[in-house]
Design a protein around this motif. Structure first.
Motif, short mmCIF file in Angstrom:
data_model
loop_
_atom_site.label_atom_id
_atom_site.label_comp_id
_atom_site.label_asym_id
_atom_site.label_seq_id
_atom_site.Cartn_x
_atom_site.Cartn_y
_atom_site.Cartn_z
N GLU A 1 35.67 37.70 -45.54
CA GLU A 1 36.71 37.71 -44.51
C GLU A 1 36.28 38.59 -43.34
N GLY A 2 36.38 38.06 -42.17
CA GLY A 2 36.06 38.81 -40.97
C GLY A 2 34.62 38.74 -40.54
N GLN B 1 34.75 36.93 -37.38
CA GLN B 1 35.91 37.16 -36.52
C GLN B 1 35.49 37.63 -35.13
N TYR B 2 34.55 38.55 -35.08
CA TYR B 2 34.04 39.04 -33.80
C TYR B 2 32.51 39.06 -33.82
#
Length: 1366
Positions: A458-459, A462-463
């Motif tokens: 997870e993540g 994301q960025y």
């Protein structure tokens, strides 16, 4: 003779004498005489000897074979070949093919593509394939011996010390060389051009350990540190390579890399190549010598220990045994030190065939560190946080190719904002509802369900801050462009103004921050253009990264220059400071670095968000996101697709809304892009659009950047989406336009966006995805069933639609498809569509199929390469299902076209990978009698018929290896799957297939042996491919049948053929005789009748009798052809001798036959070599052969002359042949006749002329002995069987004699004592004399003459000056 001469004499000077005054005339006359003799002499075609029925012999002599101690030399091993399935290993942790893709796909092309990417590899493994090549490819590599004892001979003891030093001095001082060369920058580049070469000063230096380095510098100051070094101890060889540049040569390294250098002239190039090869050879010998040091001392100690115990007699006996044992152990095989054995030769090595794999161009790691502007402040409410940018900014990176005006990569979206700044837009993001990350609403997309949870932490995405770009064709005109966006506020000029001032920014920052907060909370999902910057990526065309470059100043975006076309214009002026200085600059800095990508890089994620193997990224933003490359649509840059990929890139371009009257306000226009599968009311868009950093990875809609107060806005954004596996007519893109209210003081605060029209684009047209730029009308409203209306008109019973501005095409949009399951090529699409129609209904005719097959010739090259495995699989499927020959022939024609295109683009390695790993005929079924090998053989024969298209037949010949490889693999697959491999050889294949193979071989013969002048390369390739095919047929088919094909083919060649045809013939024989089971094929066993006796008691063949040639077919054929070739020119003789010698070297070092008994049995196959050499013993000139200073060029230059002057029947033949020269010979000499007008029916020469024409060496006692002997009847018959009515009397040169005698000695050394005694007992007195003459010639040929004798020619080659210096 006198009468003959008087005819030629005239009162005036003869033409021959007059012609001698003209330069070159004598050589012409010699050639003319040669031609006359060759055309006048009746060339007797060799007697056709039918081979044995191999399978029947094995059956009849089964008991004899089984009871033979060396039965392994008489029969093929049972586990000779097998079919194996290798699991396809992709780069990613999960298969790229969605799990439900096969169920969803109903289009044949999509189904076949998916099957291609999911299928495992199917390989035919030949257990003993390592033994089927040249001796250099044997598994146990032929190497120099580790210990060579140093002997001191009497001839060297009295040599003077200074002469010894002078003789060998050149070996001690090392080699030094320096000079200017051009060096090409390779660096994994796709191609090397003239611009890749740089002039460097090279210096060859020897190190303390004796090894050499080749250093290069920018100038002649070699005392400085070199720019680089080539370590020659890792160099395998130096060869000329003039493909890219004249006078170029290549250094091949052990790691398969190369260095490409070029000289200024041919002389310099030859000098460098010679010097470097000399160093490589000496370095190799030095290493081998070091390994040998000290070995003999250990054996001496062992001998002393043994002698110190026991009685003197026992000790003496023990010492003698040890000495005998040591001698046998240390004795080398005869061919070990032969120069040909140690010569580096890469010509026979087959190309390394690899599985299909994803390949990338030059990979570039882009790492985004920071984006900071001069205008900064604390964003936190309590002024307690860090100083950052006062509002969020977003960076979009992509690669632009200015040279070709192409955007060559997808966009990489990066969010470099501080977490505090990101919070300014929290709650305003509405890029899609829900937290479901599934693609297309299902769990089976690239991010479906469990895959996303298990595959990516997870993540991780994301960025993202790091991206991996790939560039197939790098060059200096490729730029990395960064477009910077911000939250929508107003006009670009107004919003950038605070960032362009260099004054006290505290108050300004607070004001901007206040406005930004308001905009973020209200318009957080809308963005506007702000700035752009660029930087070059590569220094040169070799792919060298320009790491030192930095991003340019941040230039303000111009609302009228936002398109990609405008960006290309700006980048064209990028290196012109005077023009760039005019652009408005924003004060700030973008920190982005680029670097090379390591081969073992971790944490990569594909452009479809599938983690690559070794993914370890557990921290947010740690993943390296691979950015899709838009590869040029040219064949040489393309590669076969290996993974499932189905991306569509949508580019809204322009909206012309200044003339619309339907809406009161339509200025700040945002376009929302969605993908739908229906036009019914309340249909939800598919969740398939790739999101932006910080939001959902996959969303339902995407917005382009908004231009403030623009009625005709331009757009530059790229929207990427994952298409469903199966598209249908209802799939379409829906564009909805909104007027965005930027006025935060408005009374109607809740109405941020107001719909101002819609447009739609159906994705399929004629079954293909639309790729061109489209101009669409805009509808004011969107009623259900709107897809029925298009282009401003109502089709059929569609709904009434109110069009904006009268239905004009107001909206411009383009799409770009990057898909491995959909094609843009109309011809390929039509072909698969028709094939599917034929499977589903009987209405689709095969006549129509031929039309679509013919249209495939117009298929685009890059499409053909991209879908190569899928296309070839379908063509083979159609081939076996066709009911008419016309269809099969046209299928094969298309294959010929595809194969030829791949070769012309230099992509033939893809074809080799296909045949070896992918090609697999349809499963065997009893009901389906058609097999690929049978149908393909028939179709090839039809194409090769004289009446067919000669261009296609020439291509088929030139690239025939592909079709023969397909035949072989189909045969292997058929035998395994049908279980027929367990049957006897003559029951494995149908009679029709045997007939097809025989017809194909017969059809190839005239193309190779008669039409080779028209297309030499095609004939040479076809000859080699046929040999490889025939060789492999021994593994599967009736071996007696294969023998017949070889016999028929070789009988097409005639004595007196041109050199080219001799090359073809012996290349064919070399390949066939290199079969891994060549020995069992020749059956080295006794063929006596009656009760089986001991081997040594049976009759052995010491000459090429008919029985020998029949029972031991391959070796008999080879020896017959070598014997015939010895009566030809020098070049032809060398080719034949080299084939024979290479085969014997292979037998010597084949570890399967290393035992003495096996070598003895093997030698019986070559006993007829004795008779062959005795027939030519008078041609072994001992005096010349023992000299190391023989002038080769002079000997070769006289070769043709010797045909006419020295060619006469040797005395040994007696009255077997009439020996007078035809009058045309004298006519040519006197100038009264032409060689081209001579007749072919003269075969007699007067005996009286023999004495004046035979060339003999009166000083050679050996030849005097042999010249008085008469030959036996057996030898006369043998001579005529070789195919020539005359035997040559010109001398063989030194290399020919040496190689023939090496073969003779090898047989003599290997044969058993019994075989030798049997020969001595049964040979006639003249044959015994010839035998010992050969032995005596060997003594003269290989006699050690001393160091002084060896050094003398070496010094003479160095020249008088250097000789005196030494």
């Amino acid at each position: 003779m006198k009468g003959a001469m008087s005819v030629g004499m005239q009162p005036d000077t003869r033409k021959f004498t007059r012609g001698l005054n003209k330069p070159g005339t004598a050589a012409e006359l010699r050639q003319s005489v040669s031609e006359v003799v060759r055309t006048s002499v009746l060339m007797v075609k060799p007697k056709v000897i039918e081979p044995l029925d191999y399978e029947s012999v094995l059956l009849q002599r089964k008991t004899q074979i089984i009871s033979d101690v060396l039965r392994d030399m008489l029969q093929f091993p049972p586990d000779d070949f097998q079919i194996s399935t290798l699991r396809r290993q992709g780069r990613t942790t999960f298969s790229t093919v969605p799990r439900s893709a096969e169920k969803e796909a109903y289009s044949l092309f999509v189904q076949e593509c998916i099957q291609t990417y999911k299928s495992d590899w199917h390989v035919v493994n030949y257990k003993y394939e390592d033994y089927s090549g040249d001796f250099r490819q044997l598994p146990n590599k032929v190497s120099r011996p580790e210990k060579l004892p140093i002997h001191l001979f009497e001839v060297d003891e009295d040599m003077e010390k200074d002469e010894d030093t002078a003789s060998l001095g050149s070996q001690k001082g090392g080699v030094s060389k320096h000079g200017w060369l051009y060096k090409a920058n390779m660096n994994n580049a796709i191609s090397v051009t003239m611009r890749s070469f740089k002039r460097r000063y090279f210096h060859l230096a020897q190190l303390g350990d004796g090894s050499y380095n080749l250093n290069f510098y920018k100038d002649e100051k070699t005392s400085k540190e070199p720019k680089g070094t080539i370590f020659l101890d890792s160099c395998m060889g130096v060869v000329q390579n003039s493909k890219v540049r004249r006078f170029a040569f290549e250094l091949k390294m052990q790691d398969k890399s190369t260095y490409l250098l070029a000289a200024d002239s041919e002389g310099e190039m030859d000098d460098w190549i010679s010097t470097l090869n000399k160093i490589l050879h000496s370095s190799f010998e030095l290493v081998m010598q070091e390994k040998r040091n000290g070995d003999l001392h250990d054996e001496d100690e062992l001998l002393k220990t043994d002698l110190s115990t026991g009685s003197f007699q026992d000790s003496f006996q023990t010492a003698r045994d040890i000495e005998s044992k040591m001698r046998s152990e240390t004795r080398l095989k005869l061919f070990t030190l032969d120069p040909d054995t140690q010569k580096l030769d890469f010509s026979g090595i087959e190309p390394d065939v690899r599985q299909f794999e994803e390949k990338f161009g030059k990979r570039v790691l882009v790492n985004c560190h920071d984006l900071s502007f001069n205008l900064q402040s604390c964003v936190a409410e309590n002024d307690d946080g860090p100083t950052t940018n006062v509002e969020p900014f977003y960076v979009v990176l992509s690669l632009f190719d200015v040279q070709n005006s192409r955007k060559i990569s997808a966009d990489l979206h990066v969010d470099l904002n501080h977490p505090v700044v990101r919070q300014m837009t929290s709650g305003s993001w509405s890029g899609g509802s829900g937290s479901d990350q599934r693609v297309n609403g299902g769990v089976d997309g690239p991010l479906g369900g469990d895959r996303h949870i298990n595959g990516l932490p997870e993540g991780a995405l994301q960025y993202p801050r790091k991206g991996v770009f790939s560039v197939t064709c790098p060059h200096p005109e490729i730029f990395l462009v960064a477009r910077i966006e911000k939250i929508l506020q107003g006009g670009i000029t107004h919003c950038t103004e605070p960032y362009m001032k260099n004054t006290d920014s505290t108050k300004v920052a607070q004001k901007v921050l206040k406005n930004a907060r308001a905009a973020c909370s209200r318009l957080g999902q809308y963005r506007m253009p702000f700035a752009w910057a660029a930087r070059p990526v590569f220094k040169d065309a070799s792919g060298t990264l320009d790491k030192s470059a930095r991003f340019s100043a941040l230039y303000r975006q111009d609302s009228s220059k936002l398109s990609d076309e405008d960006m290309f214009k700006l980048l064209t002026d990028f290196r012109k400071p005077e023009k760039m200085a005019k652009l408005p600059v924003i004060l700030g800095n973008l920190d982005v670095t680029i670097d090379n990508v390591a081969p073992d890089v971790t944490n990569c994620v594909t452009s479809s968000y599938i983690p690559v193997r070794n993914f370890e990224g557990n921290e947010p933003g740690s993943a390296l996101l691979e950015v899709e490359e838009f590869v040029p649509c040219i064949a040489k840059c393309s590669q076969p697709f290996t993974i499932y990929n189905n991306h569509l890139y949508v580019y809204p371009k322009h909206l012309k809304y200044d003339g619309q009257k339907a809406f009161a306000k339509a200025r700040n226009i945002a376009v929302c892009v969605e993908f739908k599968d229906s036009d019914e009311e309340d249909t939800q868009p598919l969740k398939c659009i790739y999101g932006r950093p910080g939001g959902q990875l996959i969303t339902k809609q995407a917005y382009a950047a908004v231009l403030h107060h623009q009625q005709n806005p331009e757009f530059y954004n790229e929207i990427k989406m994952e298409l469903p596996t199966q598209l249908h007519e209802k799939h379409h893109l829906l564009f909805t336009f909104y007027h965005i209210s930027c006025d935060s003081n408005s009374k109607k605060k809740d109405l941020v966006e107001t719909p101002v029209g819609s447009a739609w684009l159906p994705l399929l047209r004629d079954g293909r995805v639309i790729m061109s730029e489209q101009h669409l009308p805009v509808a004011a409203s969107l009623p259900p069933g709107y897809l029925a209306s298009q282009d401003g008109t109502v089709k059929h019973s569609g709904p009434e639609i109110r069009w904006v501005d009268g239905g004009k095409t107001l909206f411009k949009v383009s799409t770009h498809l990057v898909s491995t399951v959909y094609t843009q090529d109309q011809h390929l699409h039509n072909f698969f569509h028709h094939c599917q129609s034929m499977e589903n209904s009987e209405q689709a005719s095969e006549g129509e199929l031929v039309k679509y097959l013919k249209s495939l010739h117009a298929m685009e090259g890059h499409v053909m390469v991209n879908f190569l495995p899928t296309i070839l699989n379908q063509l083979f499927r159609v081939l076996t299902r066709a009911n008419h020959e016309d269809v099969a022939v046209n299928v094969t024609r298309v294959m010929v076209h595809v194969v030829a295109q791949c070769h012309e683009e230099g992509l033939e390695h893809y074809l080799r990978s296909y045949v070896k790993f992918v090609f697999k005929p349809e499963p065997y079924m009893i009901s389906s009698v058609k097999m690929v090998h049978e149908e393909l053989a028939k179709a090839m024969t039809a194409i090769l018929k004289p009446s067919t298209d000669f261009l296609t037949s020439n291509k088929l010949l030139k690239y025939s290896w592909y079709f023969f490889e397909a035949l072989v693999k189909s045969m292997a697959q058929h035998l395994i799957e049908s279980g027929k491999v367990k049957l006897s050889r003559n029951q494995r294949f149908s009679a029709s297939y045997h007939h097809a193979v025989e017809t194909l071989v017969n059809m190839l013969m005239p193309h190779i042996t008669q039409k080779y002048k028209d297309n030499l390369d095609a004939a040479r390739n076809a000859n080699h491919s046929l040999a490889v095919f025939i060789k492999r047929c021994f593994t599967f088919m009736d071996r007696g049948f294969v023998f017949k094909q070889i016999n028929n083919y070789i009988n097409c060649f005639l004595p007196g053929d041109p050199k080219t045809l001799y090359e073809f013939k012996f290349e064919f024989l070399r390949e066939v005789c290199n079969h891994e089971h060549y020995i069992p094929l020749n059956l080295p066993m006794p063929f006596g009748k009656g009760r089986i006796q001991r081997f040594q008691d049976l009759q052995l063949d010491y000459s090429l009798t008919d029985d020998f040639c029949r029972n031991h077919f391959l070796v008999g054929l080879l020896l017959r052809e070598v014997g015939g070739a010895l009566q030809e020119l020098h070049d032809i003789r060398q080719i034949a001798i080299q084939v024979l010698k290479s085969l014997m070297i292979k037998h010597t070092f084949d570890e399967r036959y290393s035992a003495k008994s096996q070598q003895s049995r093997l030698a019986t196959l070559y006993l007829p070599l004795f008779g062959l050499l005795q027939d030519n013993v008078y041609r072994l000139n001992v005096k010349e052969s023992s000299s190391f200073t023989t002038n080769h060029s002079a000997n070769n230059g006289r070769d043709d002359y010797l045909i006419g002057v020295s060619m006469a029947t040797p005395p040994r033949l007696g009255g077997c042949l009439d020996n007078s020269l035809h009058k045309d010979v004298f006519g040519v000499i006197s100038g009264t006749a032409s060689p081209h007008t001579s007749t072919h029916n003269i075969s007699s020469v007067h005996n009286d002329s023999r004495g004046s024409l035979v060339s003999t060496d009166s000083g050679n006692s050996l030849l005097d002995k042999s010249s008085d002997k008469t030959n036996s009847l057996e030898k006369n018959q043998c001579a005529s069987a070789l195919g020539s009515s005359l035997l040559r009397c010109d001398k063989l040169d030194r290399d020919e004699i040496k190689n023939l005698l090496m073969c003779f000695l090898h047989v003599l050394k290997s044969m058993s004592d019994d075989a030798l005694f049997t020969y001595w007992n049964k040979a006639s007195p003249s044959e015994l004399m010839d035998f010992f003459t050969l032995v005596e010639v060997c003594l003269h040929q290989f006699r050690y003459m001393g160091k002084r004798f060896i050094a003398r020619p070496l010094l003479s080659r160095l020249g008088p000056r250097r000789g005196r210096a030494l």
